[in-house]
Design a protein around this motif. Structure first.
Motif, short mmCIF file in Angstrom:
data_model
loop_
_atom_site.label_atom_id
_atom_site.label_comp_id
_atom_site.label_asym_id
_atom_site.label_seq_id
_atom_site.Cartn_x
_atom_site.Cartn_y
_atom_site.Cartn_z
N VAL A 229 1.11 -1.28 -0.22
CA VAL A 229 0.06 -0.47 -0.22
C VAL A 229 0.43 1.50 -0.40
O VAL A 229 1.55 1.71 0.59
N LEU A 230 0.52 1.99 -0.84
CA LEU A 230 2.04 2.78 -1.14
C LEU A 230 1.08 4.35 -0.14
O LEU A 230 -0.12 4.14 -0.03
N LYS A 231 2.01 5.37 -0.26
CA LYS A 231 1.78 6.69 -0.14
C LYS A 231 0.58 7.57 -0.50
O LYS A 231 0.74 7.07 -2.03
N ASP A 232 -0.26 8.40 -0.01
CA ASP A 232 -0.83 9.01 -0.98
C ASP A 232 -0.05 9.64 -2.15
O ASP A 232 0.42 9.80 -2.86
N LYS A 233 1.33 10.83 -1.72
CA LYS A 233 1.98 10.52 -2.10
C LYS A 233 2.79 10.13 -3.62
O LYS A 233 3.65 10.65 -4.55
N SER A 234 2.38 9.47 -2.84
CA SER A 234 3.62 8.03 -3.95
C SER A 234 3.03 8.06 -5.26
O SER A 234 2.88 7.71 -5.74
N ARG A 235 1.46 8.68 -5.55
CA ARG A 235 0.97 7.61 -6.40
C ARG A 235 0.47 9.14 -7.71
O ARG A 235 -0.57 8.77 -8.48
N ILE A 236 0.59 10.32 -6.84
CA ILE A 236 0.69 11.58 -7.64
C ILE A 236 1.58 12.02 -8.70
O ILE A 236 0.45 11.70 -10.11
N LYS A 237 2.61 11.59 -9.12
CA LYS A 237 3.44 11.72 -10.53
C LYS A 237 4.75 10.54 -10.43
O LYS A 237 4.46 10.06 -9.86
N LEU A 238 4.97 10.82 -11.61
CA LEU A 238 6.00 9.79 -11.64
C LEU A 238 7.51 9.95 -10.72
O LEU A 238 7.34 11.32 -11.13
N ALA A 239 7.09 8.47 -10.39
CA ALA A 239 8.67 8.86 -9.70
C ALA A 239 9.52 8.31 -10.40
O ALA A 239 10.08 7.29 -10.99
N GLY A 240 11.44 8.68 -9.86
CA GLY A 240 12.39 8.29 -10.58
C GLY A 240 12.83 8.07 -9.80
O GLY A 240 13.67 8.98 -8.89
N ASN A 241 14.60 7.33 -9.68
CA ASN A 241 16.07 7.09 -8.98
C ASN A 241 16.88 6.21 -10.19
O ASN A 241 16.19 6.11 -10.72
#
Length: 891
Positions: A229-241
């Motif tokens: 279950v992801l945090k709400d902010k992790s679903r908002i936009k593209l994440a890159g590392n």
């Protein structure tokens, strides 16, 4: 006291009691509580209450389901109710019509979820609701944790093995979800090794999880699933590392990863390159098995073994990986998914091998010094359409795979011979799986259609130089080498239709047919001194045609209540196998029944006991009946006769599992017994540098018994997860060696402890340790083989300490200790120490690490192993001391 007062006070008391009796009454209610079948229900609370809901009294039922409630103090105009409220049953109430009344209850089962239980310490660690257990990630996170896999291995009740496989209470996973979506199938190492820990809010375990919605109340599941279950902010936009690192001696690592976890579209796409000992192949491992049912045949290999160490200790690699994992939700509960990868990898291995075989009249010693190169170029593309609705389920998987592997090995072997081996192998697979399940009729019964078809080819060639055993292969004349060619193309299809009913008593019926067609072609040639290739003899040629058709029918019956699950499965099959090679053709028809019985009883709110029995019939495949010799390695030659192996098995197991969510406690106890009865025995002939194996028609039985216990607990005062496991296993085996039938008894004892704790705000500590004892001995003293057991003791201890030096500056020291010993020998022990200095730069979303590996510069590791009448010693080259500067960043 006067005589007047002596009589006055009792009289006054009597008058008061009389007035109370006139104003108030006593109620006595009794009766029984049963289920709809008349079975008494024990320890059920029966409550006497006013119509307003005020509880006056209660009493539990006894073992016969009987209860009795007495209450004095009822006003004459009170309206009273008797209520029974038990988990798993609908609430019932009855009106009290007299001061002495008999009220009997028959409770009807309810399939509602259990009430929510929340564990609260300083933080909410674990929440339980029905079959869902939720771990708060923040409560188990340490400063040095980077990916979600670092967290999962700390969770009580969950175990993660060396290959990343996750089990819960000893049960395998059947799904791995990210925010409720199955993005990766069984390749969940991609998530555990790449998904940043700070993007995750909770880790949920879904026990007894049925992933197909239409089967939810039709087919019971004993497996578990994990949902990230992801945090709400992790679903908002593209994440890159990304990650980039370099160091000495000549090491590097690099990663670019893009992730998106929106409701309609999810993906994890990345590229990696590494030569630091991080095996990128681990991320491609499917923990649920492969899609295709017909696995490619692989008989040829070069010698090589794997040490029981972390791969980063011994793996000399140079690899690059590109992985694409995209999931599109195209409609309600309808998803289209693409999983693809390409990997290129070169691995090097240097090790020495020595082995003693205790034979009836002699002890043979083998020695090898190996220098091997493994080169792999593989790609895979899997397209999946999945519609998972409560009314129907559709799943179609199309798979394309190709692997090209080249292996080269230079050896110095017994007798001081130098041998070179080269193995070229290709594997291709095209397959499709189709599955459709739909509700039939008003009773919500379901019909299923399943179809699988796949085609595999796997040609291989093994070259060995120079020519060995010239007296056997070339009439005593020297020659240049041997070439073994082998190809086993395969086509396989499996199709069935099934019908299942819902309700307390569930029925299932399935009928289908499977078909397999294969060819086994091989040829062993010798390379003469003029470089011409000549077939050695007809006994080294294989030309085998194989067909197998199987018609099967299965009936399943399951009785399900909230506490009990009892099931019996009765598959019946008619199978016909035809194969023809150089020897006369064979036709093997067979009718078999392979019943399975399961009993599972919920003994408490969070505990159950399960008993299972399986009767099996296993038949050999094309690799068991080829009638020409095959050179599998430079020294190992195998051949079979035309008798198709048939093994009958009987297996029984019992498991008891209990958990206490309030105390974050998990316990599993298990025991099993398995017997096998076959019609062939493996026979091996040994000499100084040559081994020959074939099968002999002879009854052969073996037995295996095991018992284990696993416990895991979170200790709030220490902020620690502590676990322990113990395993005992005993098996017997029979085999022929150099013409003598040998019987051996093998024993395994293993105990392990693990702990993850935070003794202070500025440090955290982890420890895992295990002790394993292997032993074996002949069951009878015969043929001059000593009855003294061969025993190996192995220890493994891993300790990691992380200290917060200053805000956002951390130092981690890891120490691994390995030890192995045989009675009478010196103790082989090794200590590996690593250190990591981490700088966190939150404003820049960047971590900088300086990693020092193998500080003691251990260069070789020796492992001892024992199997039946063989004791082996393997010495491996270890990666040298390494320093790596690595930068990890988010964008």
């Amino acid at each position: 006291m006067t005589v007047q007062s002596f009589f006055y006070k009792p009289a006054l008391l009597t008058a008061c009691l009389l007035i109370r009796t006139l104003l108030y009454g006593q109620v006595v209610i009794s009766g029984t509580v049963t289920d709809t079948s008349g079975k008494p229900l024990a320890t059920v609370d029966v409550i006497l209450q006013k119509k307003s809901g005020l509880v006056l009294a209660f009493a539990p039922t006894n073992n016969r389901g009987a209860y009795k409630i007495s209450y004095a103090g009822i006003m004459g105009n009170d309206t009273l109710l008797v209520e029974v409220n038990s988990i798993g049953y609908f609430i019932q109430q009855h009106l009290v019509r007299a001061t002495v009344d008999t009220i009997n209850f028959k409770l009807r089962e309810s399939f509602t979820s259990l009430p929510q239980v929340v564990v609260k310490g300083r933080k909410s660690l674990v929440e339980a609701e029905g079959d869902t257990l939720s771990y708060n990630v923040a409560s188990f996170t340490a400063p040095q944790d980077r990916v979600i896999g670092d967290i999962i291995k700390k969770l009580p009740g969950i175990n993660v093995d060396e290959n990343g496989k996750i089990t819960y209470q000893g049960k395998d996973l059947n799904q791995f979800y990210i925010d409720g979506d199955n993005l990766l199938d069984g390749k969940y190492n991609i998530a555990t090794q790449n998904l940043p820990a700070d993007m995750v809010d909770k880790i949920q375990v879904l026990d007894n999880h049925q992933p197909i919605k239409v089967l939810k109340n039709v087919v019971q599941s004993d497996n578990a699933a994990i949902n990230i279950v992801l945090k709400d902010k992790s679903r908002i936009k593209l994440a890159g590392n990304g990650e980039a690192g370099a160091g000495v001696p000549g090491v590097y690592t690099a990663t670019v990863n893009a992730m998106l976890f929106k409701k309609q579209y999810k993906f994890i796409n990345y590229i990696k390159a590494d030569n630091t000992g991080d095996d990128l192949n681990d991320e491609l491992m499917s923990q649920f098995g492969t899609v295709y049912e017909n696995k490619p045949v692989s008989l040829l290999s070069i010698s090589g073994t794997i040490p029981p160490l972390k791969k980063a200790r011994y793996l000399f690699n140079n690899a690059a990986l590109a992985s694409i994992n995209d999931l599109f939700t195209v409609a309600s509960a309808a998803q289209l998914k693409l999983n693809a990868y390409f990997i290129t990898d070169r691995q090097y291995q240097n090790n020495s091998y020595s082995s003693d075989y205790f034979l009836p009249v002699d002890t043979l010693h083998y020695y090898e010094q190996q220098n091997n190169l493994f080169n792999n170029n593989s790609f895979s593309t899997q397209l999946n359409l999945n519609i998972n609705r409560s009314t129907y389920y559709l799943n179609d998987v199309l798979l394309f795979e190709y692997a090209g592997k080249f292996t080269a090995g230079n050896l110095t072997i017994t007798g001081n011979y130098n041998v070179a081996q080269r193995l070229q192998a290709k594997t291709g697979n095209v397959s499709n799986l189709f599955n459709y399940i739909t509700i039939t009729g008003s009773n919500k019964n379901v019909t299923e259609v399943y179809s699988y078809a796949g085609n595999v080819y796997a040609p291989a060639q093994l070259n060995v130089e120079p020519g060995l055993n010239d007296s056997l292969f070339n009439n005593g004349v020297a020659y240049n080498g041997l070439i073994q060619q082998l190809s086993v193309p395969s086509f396989y299809t499996n199709n069935y239709i099934s019908y299942k009913t819902s309700g307390i008593i569930r029925q299932g019926y399935k009928t289908g047919v499977s078909y397999q067609q294969q060819e086994f072609t091989g040829n062993l040639q010798k390379i003469l001194t003029d470089n011409s290739a000549v077939t050695i003899a007809d006994s080294f040629v294989n030309r085998l045609q194989w067909q197998r058709v199987k018609y099967y029918l299965q009936a399943d019956y399951t009785y399900v209540t909230t506490k009990l699950q009892a099931a019996i499965m009765m598959p019946v099959a008619y199978q016909n196998t035809d194969y023809a090679g150089k020897l006369p053709a064979a036709n093997v028809p067979c009718t078999s029944a392979t019943p399975t019985a399961l009993f599972k009883y919920t003994t408490g709110r969070e505990s159950y006991i399960q008993v299972k029995y399986v009767n099996g019939n296993y038949f050999g495949d094309i690799t068991n009946v080829y009638d020409g010799y095959v050179m599998q390695t430079y020294k190992f030659f195998s051949v079979n006769n035309t008798i198709l192996p048939h093994v009958k098995s009987n297996e029984a197991s019992v498991n008891y599992a209990v958990q206490n969510t309030l105390k974050v406690f998990f316990l599993t106890v298990s025991a099993s017994y398995k017997s096998l009865a076959g019609n062939v025995v493996s026979a091996t002939q040994y000499n100084t540098i040559f081994q020959q194996q074939h099968s002999v028609a002879q009854n052969n039985t073996s037995h295996t018994a095991s018992a284990g216990i696993s416990v895991s607990k979170y200790i709030f005062a220490m902020k620690a997860t502590i676990g322990a496991k113990a395993l005992w296993q005993r098996s017997d085996t029979s085999f022929l060696q150099n013409g003598s039938l040998l019987h051996y008894l093998n024993n395994l004892y293993n105990s392990s402890v693990n702990a993850y704790t935070k003794p202070a705000s500025w440090c955290n500590l982890s420890y895992t340790g295990s002790v394993t004892v292997y032993s074996n001995r002949p069951t009878v003293s015969s043929h001059n083989i000593a009855t003294t057991p061969q025993v190996i003791f192995n220890q493994r201890h891993q300790l990691a300490l992380t200290v917060t030096v200053k805000k956002n500056i951390f130092v981690t020291v890891n120490t691994d200790y390995y030890a192995a010993k045989r009675p009478g020998d010196l103790l082989n022990k090794y200590v590996f120490t690593d250190a990591t200095l981490m700088f966190k730069l939150p404003a820049l979303k960047t971590d900088i690490q300086i990693v020092l590996s193998n500080l003691a510069n251990v260069r070789y590791y020796t492992n001892l192993s024992v199997t039946s009448n063989q004791v082996s010693e393997n010495t491996y080259q270890i990666r040298p001391r390494m320093a790596l500067a690595r930068c990890s960043f988010r964008f």
